[in-house]
Design an enzyme around this catalytic site. Structure first.
Site, PDB file in Angstrom:
ATOM      1  N   CYS A   7      -1.566 -17.984   9.641  1.00  0.00           N
ATOM      2  CA  CYS A   7      -0.253 -17.629   9.088  1.00  0.00           C
ATOM      3  C   CYS A   7       0.796 -17.437  10.171  1.00  0.00           C
ATOM      4  CB  CYS A   7      -0.361 -16.390   8.203  1.00  0.00           C
ATOM      5  SG  CYS A   7      -0.599 -14.828   9.094  1.00  0.00           S
TER       6      CYS A   7
ATOM      7  N   HIS B 194       0.276 -10.313   7.719  1.00  0.00           N
ATOM      8  CA  HIS B 194       0.614 -11.656   7.240  1.00  0.00           C
ATOM      9  C   HIS B 194       2.038 -11.962   7.666  1.00  0.00           C
ATOM     10  CE1 HIS B 194       0.828 -15.302   5.005  1.00  0.00           C
ATOM     11  NE2 HIS B 194       1.710 -14.832   4.134  1.00  0.00           N
TER      12      HIS B 194
ATOM     13  N   ASP C  71       7.426 -18.674   2.798  1.00  0.00           N
ATOM     14  CA  ASP C  71       6.045 -18.499   3.251  1.00  0.00           C
ATOM     15  C   ASP C  71       5.357 -19.863   3.329  1.00  0.00           C
ATOM     16  OD1 ASP C  71       3.522 -17.724   3.871  1.00  0.00           O
ATOM     17  OD2 ASP C  71       3.328 -16.226   2.285  1.00  0.00           O
TER      18      ASP C  71
END
Length: 926
Positions: free
Chosen positions: A418, A481, A504
């Site tokens: 991520c 994250h 994202d």
């Protein structure tokens, strides 16, 4: 970067011919079609100089081939331009014979000069390597002496606009004018006889009505713009002899990407033939955060320097107890960034006519950065071996990833996680001119069943049940994250939603879990909707208005979901009882790098932006250090939707299939399924936080039962002691403190365990566990402890060294239940970097990388990876084995290519210990 592709001829009776940059006439067939930018992607001048080099990671730089669809696309990208050139040469040989003996009165074009470097200074794009001469670098004495400024052109005694031999590419920002010059071949322009038009085309099927084709006639008496700034416009700057200098205005809504430039010549005679002169260079048009009319405009120069022009930064990783900033080289000005962005947009399936809309562009990029089934930039992997690719923690910047992608014919690069996805997305957005930054949420929820709750199930012995009772529960809590924020206006949303938007690019967890081995057609070149995450207005997340586009429920859950524990209970009608979770909230802090600050020793440059996502009354220690959520830059001269509390009583837009209104404080107080005891005052959640959560919960019917909890009879107090800093190789102790606050005896059953986990919360191995049952006397205290030694965890810890702690207890007499979880990370040494002397351009420099092996085992398969913009391109160098406790020093020579403040970033990795990171600022002199 020259393009051999021709544009489709217009239908009709007119004969059309084209000339190449050398002036040779070529008849155009009406059936020809062009793919703008393919040749630019395949033959980017400075990138192609390295195409046959070793790639620095120990991989062959040549393109790979294969029989699958990915190999086919790779072959297309790498060989299409070459094959097309061959066919065009054959056609020209025939067509030139046909045109011999067919004299034309049309004006002949000798050359077109786009003044790439001069325009770049005005457009603030002069740091892009595509603008540079071959063999020269930004900041060198040769490139600091630019050609004449276009604004002084009128004062020059004579003009020399002969085409430059430089392979520079014009990189421009929309919303601004630029200069170009046209030189005639045999005679000067005569407005009574000649007709000239500048034609700009975008994409494979340009059309005037779609904004992908622009035709601007030469009007010699037009010395001022008449249609700017809303539309494309052109004025004559100067006409002298065979030379015409022009200024062209690009509107602030122009399509972003590669544009082709042609000059049409004909005569005033009706039905006369039209000749086309194809410029050898395409031009890049980018978003313009410096232009008020552009929807990505950012009204603060220091913020633009940080979020657009800064080519290094930090992505925060670690745990909420001890976050750490990891240095990253964005490399948005490298010679591979724009070609990679252009190719990715093509792969994403985004219609070329939508590429002027930043909302659609960032949405497309978010979907195509993560790769599955052969499409996309970077393949994600969170567990297991990385031997068939590059470990995520080895990367030091984005440029090497872009090079892998382009060299291997757009085949996805292995591997990313991520924080790598977020950093690479930031590189692409900054390259395209969109202000962006990576942000990291510590204790981040991955809600896969849309309940705004992360559910964890435990058996009667306190062990977690993977997948829940049915095996299909994929909810998870990640230690951290990272995603990307982009700055833009949102005219598609209600007032107050402009500013930062969350995007994202990490693939959704349910796809990774459920689509292994799926049919490749399920992905396809047009990215599926499930891969799109954002842009979501950060302000709408803070308000709990999850009905607003795009994907706001997903982001809201990441920072606000409830953590719910269920334990097997044979007395329950459904087999489980709900256990209150103590002090383990999602969204503990959200961090990014502070504008204008830079710290390679510690993390004094951190900025806590949690209050952009959550309505805290309390602030974290980082916010206290920086005087609140916003630093001075956000409070001075910045028009931001976050500086004012607007529209607090506005009804939210309903989530599809629902009809809801915002909750008031009175509504929450009346809700029978809302439990105040679940949100203690000192937990960081306030009434405003809970109001946002309940607003969101009302839109998701399945979420409402998750907020239901009976008030517990908690006369026994339990507390999991926060873990102190633990160095890699040292033992650690876990403790739970208990106190009986009553005047009666209490029988306690308690479990305490520690697991090695991936940062995504997935358990790797058990490190230790202790269970006890005992009687706690009235008013007495007790401590339960678990000690884990180095020998017990040395072969069980994975990747980043994250440890997950679970504690669970029950009181027999009162049926009180208690559970909590926490995490910490084993600390690794930093890589020290020292540079000898005073670095200069063109002079050998030496960097020394050193650290001490902290563990009692020999490190094998060692390697150093290092990179620095303008200092050295990313390289990986093998190193010998390192003995236990040994202090090592590795010296590397490099040749600076840029002047000014630079950053050198390096990592050390071995089979036994990896992710040893360091960075050093370096000032390079001329």
């Amino acid at each position: 970067m020259s393009s051999p592709m021709n544009q489709s001829g217009s239908p009709g009776m007119l004969r059309r011919s084209t000339m190449n940059q050398q002036g040779s006439p070529i008849m155009l067939r009406h059936s020809m079609s062009g793919n703008s930018g393919l040749n630019n992607l395949a033959h980017s001048s400075s990138f192609s100089r390295r195409i046959n080099d070793q790639d620095g990671m120990g991989n062959n730089a040549g393109a790979r081939s294969g029989g699958n669809s990915a190999a086919y696309r790779a072959s297309l990208v790498s060989h299409y331009a070459e094959d097309l050139d061959r066919r065009r040469r054959a056609e020209r040989a025939v067509e030139e014979k046909l045109t011999d003996g067919m004299p034309s009165d049309n004006l002949k074009i000798d050359s077109v000069e786009l003044f790439a470097r001069d325009n770049a200074r005005e457009h603030r794009t002069d740091r892009y390597e595509a603008v540079l001469d071959s063999g020269r670098e930004i900041g060198s004495p040769s490139t600091m002496a630019m050609s004449r400024s276009m604004t002084n052109m009128a004062s020059m005694p004579s003009m020399d606009y002969r085409a430059s031999s430089s392979p520079s590419t014009a990189v421009l920002r929309r919303g601004q004018p630029f200069f170009m010059a046209v030189r005639m071949k045999d005679r000067s322009f005569d407005p009574r006889r000649d007709v000239l038009r500048a034609v700009f085309t975008f994409g494979p099927n340009p059309q005037v009505t779609k904004g992908s084709k622009v035709v601007l006639p030469f009007r010699m008496n037009q010395r001022e713009f008449t249609r700017a700034p809303q539309k494309w416009d052109m004025r004559v700057h100067q006409h002298e002899g065979f030379n015409i200098a022009l200024q062209i205005h690009i509107p602030a809504n122009a399509l972003v990407g590669l544009w082709r430039v042609n000059i049409e010549t004909t005569t005033t005679t009706p039905g006369a033939r039209i000749d086309e002169f194809r410029c050898k260079d395409d031009i890049y048009i980018l978003f313009n955060p410096f232009c008020r009319e552009d929807s990505v405009y950012l009204d603060d120069e220091e913020l633009r320097r940080e979020y657009v022009m800064n080519d290094t930064g930090k992505v925060f990783v670690g745990t909420h107890h001890r976050p750490k900033g990891r240095r990253w080289i964005y490399g948005q000005f490298s010679d591979v960034a724009l070609p990679a962005a252009q190719l990715l947009l093509g792969q994403s399936g985004l219609n070329p006519t939508e590429r002027g809309n930043p909302i659609q562009v960032v949405r497309a990029i978010a979907s195509i950065i993560n790769a599955n089934e052969g499409f996309g930039l970077l393949e994600g992997k969170w567990e297991g071996s990385f031997e068939d690719g590059v470990c995520p923690w080895v990367w030091t910047g984005s440029s090497k990833i872009f090079e892998h992608y382009l060299r291997n014919g757009s085949k996805p690069v292995k591997y990313g996680q991520c924080w790598v996805f977020a950093a690479v997305a930031t590189s692409i957005f900054r390259a395209l001119g969109i202000p962006s930054r990576p942000v990291t949420n510590f204790v981040s929820a991955r809600d896969t069943n849309h309940t705004l709750s992360v559910d964890k199930y435990f058996d009667v012995f306190g062990d977690e049940m993977k997948g829940g009772p049915d095996g299909d529960n994929q909810d998870a809590i990640w230690n951290f994250h990272a995603w990307t924020e982009v700055w833009m206006s949102r005219p598609d949303l209600q007032t107050g939603c402009n500013g930062w938007q969350a995007v994202d690019p990490t693939p959704p967890p349910q796809y990774r879990q459920n689509n292994t081995g799926a049919d490749p057609k399920s992905r396809g070149p047009l990215a599926i909707e499930a891969f799109r995450r954002g842009p979501s207005s950060v302000e709408s997340v803070r308000r709990g208005e999850i009905g607003l586009a795009f994907d706001t429920p997903y982001l809201f859950a990441e920072v606000n979901a409830e953590v719910t524990h269920f334990q097997e209970d044979e007395t329950s009608h459904w087999g489980f009882k709900k256990i209150p979770v103590n002090n383990y909230q999602v969204g503990r802090m959200i961090l990014t790098k502070r504008p204008g600050a830079d710290d390679d020793v510690s993390d004094a440059d951190v900025e806590d932006i949690t209050c952009l996502y959550k309505t805290f009354d309390h602030v974290s220690r980082y916010q206290r250090q920086s005087d609140g959520c916003f630093n001075a830059h956000f409070n001075q001269g910045l028009s931001s939707p976050y500086l004012e509390r607007r529209d607090r009583d506005r009804d939210m837009i309903p989530y599809p299939g629902t009809s809801v209104r915002r909750l008031s404080a009175v509504d929450i107080a009346r809700k029978p399924w809302y439990d105040e005891s679940r949100h203690p005052v000192d937990s960081g959640n306030t009434a405003a936080d809970r109001m946002s959560a309940m607003n969101a919960a009302r839109s998701v019917e399945r979420a409402q039962p998750m907020f239901d909890s009976r008030t517990p009879n908690d006369d026994v107090h339990f507390d999991l002691v926060e873990q102190e800093k633990v160095a890699w190789g040292q033992p650690f102790n876990l403790q739970v403190l208990m106190q009986n606050r009553t005047q009666e005896m209490r029988t306690i059953t308690i479990y305490l365990c520690a697991n090695s986990v991936y940062y995504t919360g997935v358990t790797a191995r058990r490190l230790g566990r202790v269970d006890r049952q005992f009687v706690l006397q009235p008013g007495s205290r007790e401590t339960i402890q678990l000690r884990v030694s180095w020998d017990e965890y040395r072969d069980r810890v994975v990747d980043y060294g994250h440890i997950k702690i679970y504690a669970m207890a029950s009181v027999q007499e009162t049926k009180q239940s208690w559970s909590t979880e926490d995490d910490f990370q084993l600390e690794k040494p930093k890589l020290d970097i020292q540079v000898r002397g005073n670095p200069q351009i063109g002079q050998d420099c030496f960097a020394t990388f050193s650290f001490m092996n902290p563990v009692s085992v020999t490190l094998t398969e060692c390697e150093f990876t290092f990179e620095g913009t303008g200092l050295v391109r990313a390289q990986t160098v093998k190193y010998r084995d390192v003995k236990p406790g040994e202090m090592i020093s590795f010296v590397q020579k490099f040749l600076p290519r840029f002047i000014g403040e630079r950053k050198l970033v390096a990592t050390f990795n071995s089979r036994e210990l990896g992710d040893i990171v360091g960075s050093r600022p370096i000032h390079v002199r001329e």
